[in-house]
Write a protein that holds these residues in place. Structure first.
Motif, PDB file in Angstrom:
ATOM      1  N   PRO A 207       0.814  -1.230   0.000  1.00 32.30           N
ATOM      2  CA  PRO A 207       0.000   0.000   0.000  1.00 32.30           C
ATOM      3  C   PRO A 207       0.842   1.272   0.000  1.00 32.30           C
ATOM      4  O   PRO A 207       0.388   2.307  -0.495  1.00 32.30           O
ATOM      5  N   PHE A 210       2.148   1.292  -4.065  1.00 38.02           N
ATOM      6  CA  PHE A 210       1.412   0.874  -5.264  1.00 38.02           C
ATOM      7  C   PHE A 210       0.784   2.039  -6.023  1.00 38.02           C
ATOM      8  O   PHE A 210       0.977   2.173  -7.234  1.00 38.02           O
ATOM      9  N   ILE A 211       0.031   2.896  -5.332  1.00 37.59           N
ATOM     10  CA  ILE A 211      -0.640   4.002  -6.026  1.00 37.59           C
ATOM     11  C   ILE A 211       0.374   4.975  -6.654  1.00 37.59           C
ATOM     12  O   ILE A 211       0.213   5.356  -7.820  1.00 37.59           O
ATOM     13  N   ILE A 214       1.645   3.398  -9.858  1.00 37.21           N
ATOM     14  CA  ILE A 214       0.617   3.399 -10.908  1.00 37.21           C
ATOM     15  C   ILE A 214       0.464   4.800 -11.501  1.00 37.21           C
ATOM     16  O   ILE A 214       0.291   4.976 -12.717  1.00 37.21           O
ATOM     17  N   LEU A 215       0.548   5.833 -10.642  1.00 37.36           N
ATOM     18  CA  LEU A 215       0.427   7.206 -11.133  1.00 37.36           C
ATOM     19  C   LEU A 215       1.607   7.592 -12.025  1.00 37.36           C
ATOM     20  O   LEU A 215       1.448   8.374 -12.965  1.00 37.36           O
ATOM     21  N   ARG A 278      -2.804  15.603  -7.523  1.00 39.77           N
ATOM     22  CA  ARG A 278      -4.243  15.565  -7.838  1.00 39.77           C
ATOM     23  C   ARG A 278      -4.644  16.677  -8.794  1.00 39.77           C
ATOM     24  O   ARG A 278      -5.260  16.430  -9.846  1.00 39.77           O
ATOM     25  N   GLY A 374      -6.290   7.989 -13.264  1.00 38.50           N
ATOM     26  CA  GLY A 374      -5.268   8.492 -12.346  1.00 38.50           C
ATOM     27  C   GLY A 374      -5.831   9.477 -11.340  1.00 38.50           C
ATOM     28  O   GLY A 374      -5.471   9.452 -10.155  1.00 38.50           O
ATOM     29  N   LEU A 377      -7.740   7.514  -8.677  1.00 37.69           N
ATOM     30  CA  LEU A 377      -6.785   6.894  -7.750  1.00 37.69           C
ATOM     31  C   LEU A 377      -6.203   7.921  -6.783  1.00 37.69           C
ATOM     32  O   LEU A 377      -6.103   7.673  -5.577  1.00 37.69           O
ATOM     33  N   ALA A 378      -5.836   9.082  -7.326  1.00 42.58           N
ATOM     34  CA  ALA A 378      -5.225  10.127  -6.495  1.00 42.58           C
ATOM     35  C   ALA A 378      -6.200  10.668  -5.458  1.00 42.58           C
ATOM     36  O   ALA A 378      -5.795  11.033  -4.348  1.00 42.58           O
ATOM     37  N   TRP A 381      -6.168   8.420  -2.545  1.00 40.24           N
ATOM     38  CA  TRP A 381      -4.814   8.246  -2.011  1.00 40.24           C
ATOM     39  C   TRP A 381      -4.671   9.011  -0.697  1.00 40.24           C
ATOM     40  O   TRP A 381      -5.021  10.177  -0.600  1.00 40.24           O
TER      41      TRP A 381
END
Length: 389
Positions: A207, A210-211, A214-215, A278, A374, A377-378, A381
């Motif tokens: 965790p 990962f994000i 990916i971003l 973001r 994205g 996801l952000a 986050w």
């Protein structure tokens, strides 16, 4: 920052600038090389992919080597390999040699990027790091911006001269780094030893990382899809001349570099890296979609200039965030950053090219969708509670 820190940072930024200047130098002469060796456009595409795929494969290993054998040795080795790859491309008279050259270029990028990122993390405090990483991104962007112009000038003396010039720059940078740089005291030396390569690979899915990883892919995919097809898009849709395209790309690069230098440090201190990411993703998604509906020269100029501001603020923000949470895994994080960048650089142009053949707006529609993912996801986050940012 102290005088010693500033000198070391200047050497590191010069290395990155030279490496990416060298990549940019060769762009204007590639069509001539294609004609000389009777190479098709698809083969050139495969050569670009060979660079990115090699960087992708080597980056995780290089990231661990940065942690295990040191930052300095990886920077120096990467610069020597870069110089060798450029000389080889200049001397190459066959497709096989050119492919080997580009693959060596991918190895050099995989060595240099995580090593420089980790080195900067080692010599800066948490408060200094965003500004230093903003300078790092600006050095890369500036090298890309002025490289093609210098390459075009050098090509007047021979189509192979830009490659030899890039090779000389790489070797000079390697020698200066060997003499002037010292291995830094690591920010995470007091912590446990870094995990094995296999253990580190599993860390990608934690965790904590990962994000952000990916971003990085989302950013690289969107930027690669946008940049690689921009000249074809405006040529087919608006009949732009090469000079129009050059003005827009150069101007966009300058605006993006200025944003990194003048705004990034202030923005991260005011709102933090996660919020900068973001808002920059939202800006990039909106403007990527806007490219499909604008139809006037100055509107295209405006959209392109500011889309690069969004893209150019995301990368140093993610890199700064990762460097703060990485502890003794600075090399690993730098290697994964490079790997996910390579993935985006591979799949962005490939999928964009396929979609472009169907409809010239489709690559930008698809890039918008990826960027919106994205953004989502952000928005979900959250920074780790146990780490101070």
């Amino acid at each position: 920052m102290s005088k010693k820190q500033n000198i070391t940072l200047a050497i590191l930024l010069s290395n990155l600038f030279i490496a990416f200047l060298g990549i940019g130098l060769v762009i204007p002469v590639l069509p001539t090389i294609m004609n000389e060796l009777h190479i098709s456009g698809s083969v050139v595409g495969y050569m670009v992919a060979a660079f990115a795929i090699t960087q992708l494969i080597v980056s995780p290993i290089a990231g661990k080597l940065v942690d295990n054998i040191g930052r300095k040795v990886m920077i120096v080795a990467g610069l020597f390999i870069f110089g060798l790859s450029e000389f080889l491309f200049g001397l190459g008279r066959s497709i096989e040699v050119l492919f080997i050259s580009r693959m060596l270029g991918g190895v050099s990028a995989a060595f240099i990027m995580p090593a420089v990122t980790a080195y900067i993390a080692d010599i800066t405090t948490l408060s200094q790091r965003p500004k230093a990483l903003g300078y790092m991104s600006a050095a890369i962007s500036t090298g890309f911006i002025i490289g093609p112009g210098i390459g075009g000038f050098l090509a007047e003396y021979g189509t192979r001269v830009p490659f030899y010039a890039a090779g000389v720059l790489g070797l000079v940078a390697a020698i200066f780094s060997l003499v002037l740089l010292k291995e830094p005291t690591r920010a995470g030396d007091k912590e446990d030893a870094p995990a094995s390569i296999l253990g580190s690979a599993k860390r990608v899915f934690s965790p904590l990382y990962f994000i952000p990883f990916i971003l990085i892919f989302v950013l690289s995919f969107g930027l690669a899809a946008f940049e690689s097809l921009f000249s074809l898009f405006v040529d087919h849709k608006f009949a732009f001349t090469p000079s129009d395209i050059a003005i827009i790309i150069t101007g966009s690069g300058i605006v993006g570099a200025l944003a990194q230098l003048l705004l990034f440090d202030w923005l991260t201190k005011k709102m933090g890296e996660i919020n900068v990411i973001r808002y920059s993703l939202i800006l990039s998604a909106v403007l990527t979609f806007a490219m499909t509906i604008v139809n006037h020269y100055f509107a295209i100029l405006f959209v392109t200039f500011f889309i690069f501001v969004g893209f150019d603020l995301i990368r140093p923000a993610v890199t700064s965030y990762l460097s703060k949470i990485a502890g003794n895994e600075q090399g690993f994080v730098g290697g994964m950053n490079s790997m996910f960048t390579s993935l985006g650089n591979i799949f962005g142009p490939i999928l964009g090219g396929i979609l472009f053949d169907v409809n010239l707006n489709y690559p930008y529609y698809f890039a918008t969708i990826v960027l919106v993912i994205g953004v989502i996801l952000a928005l979900f986050w959250r920074k780790p509670k146990h780490i101070e940012l």
